[in-house]
Design a protein around this motif. Structure first.
Motif, PDB file in Angstrom:
ATOM      1  N   ASN A 115      41.362  35.697  40.304  1.00 57.35           N
ATOM      2  CA  ASN A 115      40.093  35.164  41.036  1.00 57.35           C
ATOM      3  C   ASN A 115      39.761  36.190  42.064  1.00 57.35           C
ATOM      4  O   ASN A 115      39.962  35.739  43.375  1.00 57.35           O
ATOM      5  CB  ASN A 115      40.733  33.724  41.563  1.00 57.35           C
ATOM      6  N   SER A 116      39.578  37.378  41.561  1.00 59.63           N
ATOM      7  CA  SER A 116      39.505  38.545  42.838  1.00 59.63           C
ATOM      8  C   SER A 116      38.286  39.405  41.809  1.00 59.63           C
ATOM      9  O   SER A 116      38.404  39.896  40.864  1.00 59.63           O
ATOM     10  CB  SER A 116      40.581  39.343  42.716  1.00 59.63           C
ATOM     11  N   ALA A 117      36.861  39.198  42.497  1.00 60.67           N
ATOM     12  CA  ALA A 117      35.809  40.015  42.317  1.00 60.67           C
ATOM     13  C   ALA A 117      35.774  41.473  42.437  1.00 60.67           C
ATOM     14  O   ALA A 117      36.817  42.183  43.237  1.00 60.67           O
ATOM     15  CB  ALA A 117      34.790  39.439  42.953  1.00 60.67           C
ATOM     16  N   ILE A 118      35.076  42.050  41.609  1.00 57.42           N
ATOM     17  CA  ILE A 118      35.180  43.652  41.746  1.00 57.42           C
ATOM     18  C   ILE A 118      34.673  44.263  43.104  1.00 57.42           C
ATOM     19  O   ILE A 118      35.097  45.037  43.561  1.00 57.42           O
ATOM     20  CB  ILE A 118      34.273  44.252  40.615  1.00 57.42           C
ATOM     21  N   GLU A 119      33.674  43.471  43.739  1.00 57.00           N
ATOM     22  CA  GLU A 119      32.876  43.860  44.889  1.00 57.00           C
ATOM     23  C   GLU A 119      33.691  43.715  46.245  1.00 57.00           C
ATOM     24  O   GLU A 119      33.660  44.578  46.902  1.00 57.00           O
ATOM     25  CB  GLU A 119      31.575  43.038  45.064  1.00 57.00           C
ATOM     26  N   ASP A 120      34.579  42.690  46.103  1.00 64.02           N
ATOM     27  CA  ASP A 120      35.557  42.827  47.287  1.00 64.02           C
ATOM     28  C   ASP A 120      36.956  42.311  46.976  1.00 64.02           C
ATOM     29  O   ASP A 120      37.597  41.936  47.815  1.00 64.02           O
ATOM     30  CB  ASP A 120      34.906  41.542  48.240  1.00 64.02           C
ATOM     31  N   GLY A 121      37.348  42.533  45.832  1.00 64.56           N
ATOM     32  CA  GLY A 121      38.657  42.231  45.401  1.00 64.56           C
ATOM     33  C   GLY A 121      40.014  43.148  45.765  1.00 64.56           C
ATOM     34  O   GLY A 121      39.499  44.148  46.249  1.00 64.56           O
ATOM     35  N   LYS A 122      41.045  42.824  45.497  1.00 60.40           N
ATOM     36  CA  LYS A 122      42.310  43.498  45.834  1.00 60.40           C
ATOM     37  C   LYS A 122      42.900  44.154  44.654  1.00 60.40           C
ATOM     38  O   LYS A 122      43.036  43.626  43.624  1.00 60.40           O
ATOM     39  CB  LYS A 122      43.380  42.764  46.571  1.00 60.40           C
ATOM     40  N   THR A 123      42.901  45.721  44.735  1.00 57.73           N
ATOM     41  CA  THR A 123      43.506  46.455  43.463  1.00 57.73           C
ATOM     42  C   THR A 123      44.695  45.770  42.879  1.00 57.73           C
ATOM     43  O   THR A 123      45.100  45.844  41.848  1.00 57.73           O
ATOM     44  CB  THR A 123      43.613  47.888  43.975  1.00 57.73           C
ATOM     45  N   GLU A 124      45.499  45.462  43.935  1.00 53.99           N
ATOM     46  CA  GLU A 124      46.946  44.840  43.329  1.00 53.99           C
ATOM     47  C   GLU A 124      46.746  43.558  42.563  1.00 53.99           C
ATOM     48  O   GLU A 124      47.646  43.444  41.577  1.00 53.99           O
ATOM     49  CB  GLU A 124      47.929  44.494  44.474  1.00 53.99           C
ATOM     50  N   ASP A 125      45.964  42.717  42.905  1.00 55.05           N
ATOM     51  CA  ASP A 125      45.475  41.500  42.209  1.00 55.05           C
ATOM     52  C   ASP A 125      44.948  42.062  40.631  1.00 55.05           C
ATOM     53  O   ASP A 125      45.375  41.561  39.848  1.00 55.05           O
ATOM     54  CB  ASP A 125      44.400  40.782  42.956  1.00 55.05           C
ATOM     55  N   TRP A 126      44.253  43.045  40.517  1.00 55.20           N
ATOM     56  CA  TRP A 126      43.554  43.598  39.353  1.00 55.20           C
ATOM     57  C   TRP A 126      44.597  44.093  38.556  1.00 55.20           C
ATOM     58  O   TRP A 126      44.806  43.794  37.266  1.00 55.20           O
ATOM     59  CB  TRP A 126      42.550  44.611  39.629  1.00 55.20           C
ATOM     60  N   LEU A 127      45.415  45.046  39.265  1.00 54.25           N
ATOM     61  CA  LEU A 127      46.551  45.556  38.393  1.00 54.25           C
ATOM     62  C   LEU A 127      47.573  44.510  37.765  1.00 54.25           C
ATOM     63  O   LEU A 127      48.215  44.669  36.718  1.00 54.25           O
ATOM     64  CB  LEU A 127      47.481  46.439  39.112  1.00 54.25           C
ATOM     65  N   GLN A 128      48.028  43.537  38.598  1.00 56.52           N
ATOM     66  CA  GLN A 128      48.806  42.583  38.186  1.00 56.52           C
ATOM     67  C   GLN A 128      48.231  41.894  36.916  1.00 56.52           C
ATOM     68  O   GLN A 128      48.851  41.530  36.125  1.00 56.52           O
ATOM     69  CB  GLN A 128      49.007  41.361  39.237  1.00 56.52           C
ATOM     70  N   THR A 129      46.980  41.470  37.055  1.00 54.86           N
ATOM     71  CA  THR A 129      46.224  40.717  35.991  1.00 54.86           C
ATOM     72  C   THR A 129      46.262  41.642  34.662  1.00 54.86           C
ATOM     73  O   THR A 129      46.809  41.042  33.343  1.00 54.86           O
ATOM     74  CB  THR A 129      44.943  40.333  36.461  1.00 54.86           C
ATOM     75  N   ILE A 130      46.066  42.809  34.506  1.00 52.77           N
ATOM     76  CA  ILE A 130      45.952  43.732  33.353  1.00 52.77           C
ATOM     77  C   ILE A 130      47.449  43.950  33.114  1.00 52.77           C
ATOM     78  O   ILE A 130      47.898  43.943  31.780  1.00 52.77           O
ATOM     79  CB  ILE A 130      45.248  45.163  33.691  1.00 52.77           C
TER      80      ILE A 130
END
Length: 251
Positions: A100-115
């Motif tokens: 639940n972390s948008a591209i425009e203001d999300g955290k890189t660590e959240d994206w990496l964890q999801t991937i």
């Protein structure tokens, strides 16, 4: 077409993310159908509770703590299963997170964890399962718990990364199925794509499932889909099962 789970009795299944929600329902169902189920999750205490709950059923649950983003954990789970129960016949790649972390203001660590959970962990588990099945000449079955978000882009905030990972699952499933077909392999791959399911994973979304929110599915509905696909004869490969709650607005 005759549907039967008989050929899976006493065979080994590995289910990731088995401590709650969809994974828990699937693990419990496979135990009820007589399989030796290795339930994998980070929360060992919940797995132990499920093992206790399913004791006395036709099959048995073996709780193993593991994180699908850690290759050493994946390797350890498959080695333990092979050494103690036998080669894997069924893999359910269920572990997943909803970013639940948008591209425009999300955290890189959240994206990496999801991937890492939704894509890389799934790939590592699939690699080890196929290796094990081929080594022992097993016509096994691999399931990827996908999402309708792997087929449609929904106008809902902060789901860009999650949707991207599920589109990746759709592509990976189709690509691996083609590669196995090219090799004349009888290993089957099925993608299960549910709509909204009433589980812990949606707790962070601004939804009210129980008080007038959008229609939702139950975890057991997804277990039904797994059981159906497994029950089909070996010459039948169910590519995709998409499940919407009745009354839901599709894309």
């Amino acid at each position: 077409m005759v549907l039967s789970m008989d050929r899976w009795v006493d065979k080994v299944a590995i289910v990731t993310g088995a401590s709650s929600g969809i994974g828990k329902a699937i693990a419990e169902r496979l135990v009820e159908q007589g399989m030796k189920v290795v339930g994998v999750a980070r929360r060992k205490d919940r797995l132990d509770e499920l093992a206790q709950k399913t004791s006395g059923k036709k099959g048995k649950l073996y709780p193993i703590q593991g994180d699908v983003t850690k290759e050493e954990d994946i390797m350890r789970v498959f080695k333990w299963a092979k050494d103690n129960l036998g080669p894997v016949h069924v893999l359910v790649n269920n572990a997943g997170v909803l970013c639940n972390s948008a591209i425009e203001d999300g955290k890189t660590e959240d994206w990496l964890q999801t991937i890492n959970v939704n894509v890389v962990g799934l790939c590592m588990g699939t690699r080890e399962a196929i290796k094990d099945m081929k080594e022992h000449n097993i016509d096994g079955h691999i399931f990827n718990i996908n999402s309708v978000a792997g087929h449609f882009v929904f106008n809902y905030p902060k789901l860009e990364i999650y949707t991207a990972t599920k589109y990746a699952v759709t592509s990976l499933t189709a690509s691996m199925r083609q590669q196995l077909a090219n090799q004349k392999s009888k290993i089957r791959l099925t993608s299960i794509s549910p709509g909204l399911v009433d589980t812990e994973i949606v707790a962070g979304l601004d939804l009210s499932i129980t008080t007038g929110g959008p229609p939702s599915l139950k975890s057991e509905d997804i277990a039904d889909a797994i059981e159906y696909a497994l029950s089909t004869p070996p010459h039948v490969q169910v590519h995709e099962i998409m499940i919407w709650p009745t009354g839901a607005l599709s894309s």
